[in-house]
Design a protein around this motif. Structure first.
Motif, short mmCIF file in Angstrom:
data_model
loop_
_atom_site.label_atom_id
_atom_site.label_comp_id
_atom_site.label_asym_id
_atom_site.label_seq_id
_atom_site.Cartn_x
_atom_site.Cartn_y
_atom_site.Cartn_z
N LEU A 55 0.81 -1.43 -0.20
CA LEU A 55 0.40 0.09 0.25
C LEU A 55 0.70 1.10 -0.08
O LEU A 55 0.58 2.30 -0.30
N ILE A 56 1.90 1.54 1.04
CA ILE A 56 2.82 2.32 0.82
C ILE A 56 3.44 2.39 -0.60
O ILE A 56 3.88 3.64 -1.18
N SER A 57 3.90 1.80 -1.06
CA SER A 57 4.46 1.86 -2.67
C SER A 57 2.93 1.90 -3.41
O SER A 57 3.44 2.70 -4.22
N LYS A 58 1.60 1.77 -3.48
CA LYS A 58 0.59 2.40 -4.62
C LYS A 58 0.74 3.63 -4.10
O LYS A 58 0.18 4.30 -4.91
N ALA A 59 0.57 3.75 -2.61
CA ALA A 59 0.22 5.05 -2.27
C ALA A 59 1.12 6.80 -2.64
O ALA A 59 0.24 7.55 -2.09
N SER A 60 2.32 6.15 -2.50
CA SER A 60 3.37 6.72 -3.02
C SER A 60 3.22 7.20 -4.15
O SER A 60 3.72 8.26 -3.83
N LYS A 61 2.39 7.22 -5.62
CA LYS A 61 2.76 7.77 -6.89
C LYS A 61 1.25 7.91 -6.86
O LYS A 61 0.83 6.69 -6.97
N GLY A 62 1.40 9.43 -7.13
CA GLY A 62 -0.34 10.22 -7.86
C GLY A 62 0.07 11.45 -7.17
O GLY A 62 0.72 11.76 -6.23
N SER A 63 -0.82 12.15 -8.60
CA SER A 63 -0.59 13.84 -8.44
C SER A 63 -2.89 14.34 -7.33
O SER A 63 -2.33 15.74 -7.07
N SER A 64 -3.44 13.36 -6.76
CA SER A 64 -4.31 13.91 -6.34
C SER A 64 -4.14 12.55 -6.15
O SER A 64 -4.27 11.35 -6.04
N GLU A 65 -5.48 13.13 -4.75
CA GLU A 65 -5.67 11.55 -4.07
C GLU A 65 -7.08 10.59 -4.98
O GLU A 65 -7.25 9.68 -4.59
N ASP A 66 -7.46 11.10 -5.69
CA ASP A 66 -8.44 10.42 -6.89
C ASP A 66 -7.67 9.62 -7.50
O ASP A 66 -7.99 8.51 -7.85
#
Length: 501
Positions: A55-66
């Motif tokens: 989850l840390i790996s996935k949640a670390s990438k992205g420009s917005s919460e959506d």
């Protein structure tokens, strides 16, 4: 690249006890190429990673919460994870300074059948959003919590403090005005929360106005007056604090050790130790004995003023009146001895006296010792303590544990050979999310070391994670990138500075 064994960190880089030895093999690889140390994948794929790592790996990438939310929803490995309150609390703590990742995880967890967020995870999310001034989302989350009857005084305290801390003190008052619609009572307990919030944000006069308006409807208690004593002292208006003690007596409440200690701490900040000693005598005359908190604050202030002998005499005075030491007292004593250059005495207190007193060192104790060793160019001993803290299980390192070591890297000029390892160890070994103070320390150090390209990449990472840099940091970095003719970087930094106004 500078020599890895340059003094004074040669012991750190050449002896067996280095951060590379402390790190596991999976975290020892170099990060110089990317300079993006905070959210690096620990290995290829998900095989062997725990749910938290995935989850840390996935949640670390992205420009917005959506975007982060969608990446979690559409990932099969995430879909197979058993969501629990402990898991979500751990993740929210991990991303407490990155609201986009935290909120993406929060919304993703809400989709799982059989799982409902606890009041604690709601409060954590409210606090994270408030810290990052996402007021619209805070309001929406409060509405959701109200519908489920999950709002507590703890929730209200967090919301008030984030509003007041974000310069929205009128909204903090408005939350109190609306408290009954949120399912709670307007009473002295909730009113004291408002007073405490405003006073801690230096809005004592505003708190006083609310007090005068409501005291006929909600009777104050002793805690109310202690809040105001603390508030007046915080804004360095100690005369009003003395008047509040008189007002307190007028309402039938006897000033406590807390009342006097608060004023003593104010005089300590002003280094007015004559008034400190006078108040100690007044306390004894009023049959209000100072406690360990009183003495600890005085000892620490004397040490900061480099009155080391007086500080140590105060420690002896405390023991002579039968006041039992606690861990915070010993932390101040160790700090005093370290500043006085009495390193061996500090070690004795840490290893022998605390043990004899059946007191367990906490993170602050270790941090004080680590800082002392770094100040005296004994980095290898600082690393030994870091490993001891890790192995003991008594407490865990925090970002402050590493600040003296980071400073040592810059001081010794061995940045490439040591800084990456330290940061790798912080993030991947102890799963620490770098905060504003750590980013600031690194950016300033890199600028002074003529590594502004690296500093700018760290600055960008900081912005991407939703952290707002200080104006001084922007100014320093802007001057450096202009010297390097990095015009695109300069333009972006100026854009950030405009938003700070």
């Amino acid at each position: 690249m500078q020599a890895a064994c340059a003094r004074p960190l040669s012991c750190m880089c050449c002896q067996s006890l280095t951060l590379r030895n402390l790190c596991s093999p999976s975290t020892s690889s170099r990060l110089v190429a990317t300079r993006n140390f905070q959210h690096r994948e620990q290995c290829q794929g998900h095989t062997g990673l725990f749910d938290l790592d995935i989850l840390i790996s996935k949640a670390s990438k992205g420009s917005s919460e959506d975007e982060i939310f969608q990446s979690l929803v559409n990932d099969r490995a995430c879909d197979a994870i058993n969501v629990s309150h402990n898991l979500i609390e751990g993740l929210l703590h991990r991303f407490k300074d990155n609201w986009k990742s935290a909120f993406g995880i929060f919304k993703w967890a809400s989709l799982h059948s059989g799982f409902r967020h606890s009041p604690e995870t709601y409060d954590m999310m409210v606090d994270i959003l408030g810290k990052m001034k996402q007021w619209g989302k805070v309001r929406a989350l409060l509405e959701e919590m109200s519908q489920r009857s999950l709002i507590t005084l703890n929730t209200i305290a967090k919301v008030m403090r984030r509003f007041a801390g974000g310069g929205q003190w009128k909204d903090a008052v408005r939350i109190f005005d609306e408290i009954e619609t949120l399912g709670l009572d307007k009473n002295i307990e909730s009113l004291n929360l408002l007073f405490d919030t405003l006073c801690k944000e230096n809005k004592v006069e505003q708190a006083r106005a609310v007090f005068l308006n409501l005291k006929q409807h909600i009777s104050p208690n002793a805690y109310t007056f202690n809040i105001f004593i603390h508030g007046w002292c915080k804004v360095r208006r100690v005369d009003e604090a003395h008047w509040t003690i008189l007002e307190m007596k007028g309402h039938g409440f006897r000033p406590s050790v807390i009342s006097y200690t608060t004023i003593i701490q104010c005089y300590c900040r002003e280094q007015n130790f004559n008034r400190v000693y006078e108040l100690l005598d007044e306390m004894q005359a009023q049959d209000c004995s100072p406690n360990v908190i009183t003495f600890t604050g005085i000892i620490f202030a004397l040490a900061k003023a480099e009155n080391f002998e007086e500080a140590l005499q105060m420690a002896e005075r405390m023991k002579s009146v039968g006041c039992k030491p606690d861990t915070l007292f010993y932390n101040s004593l160790i700090y005093t001895l370290g500043r006085a250059g009495r390193v061996h005495d500090a070690i004795y207190v840490f290893k022998v006296e605390m043990q004899n007193a059946s007191l367990t060192p906490n993170t602050c104790t270790y941090n004080t010792m680590i800082s002392m060793f770094c100040d005296h160019a004994e980095q290898s001993k600082a690393f030994e303590l870091l490993k001891e803290m890790q192995d003991s299980g008594l407490c865990k390192p925090d970002t402050q544990s590493y600040h003296p070591l980071i400073k040592s890297c810059f001081k010794a000029g061995v940045i490439d050979s040591c800084l990456n390892d330290i940061l790798d160890y912080m993030v991947n070994k102890h799963r620490l999310c770098l905060d504003i103070s750590t980013y600031t320390l690194i950016i300033h150090g890199l600028c002074r070391a003529d590594q502004c390209e690296w500093a700018y990449s760290i600055f960008e990472e900081m912005i991407n994670h939703g952290l707002v840099p200080r104006h001084r940091t922007c100014r320093l970095l802007l001057d450096e990138v202009k010297l390097k003719n990095m015009y695109g970087a300069a333009e972006k930094i100026e854009d950030v500075m405009k938003k700070l106004l």
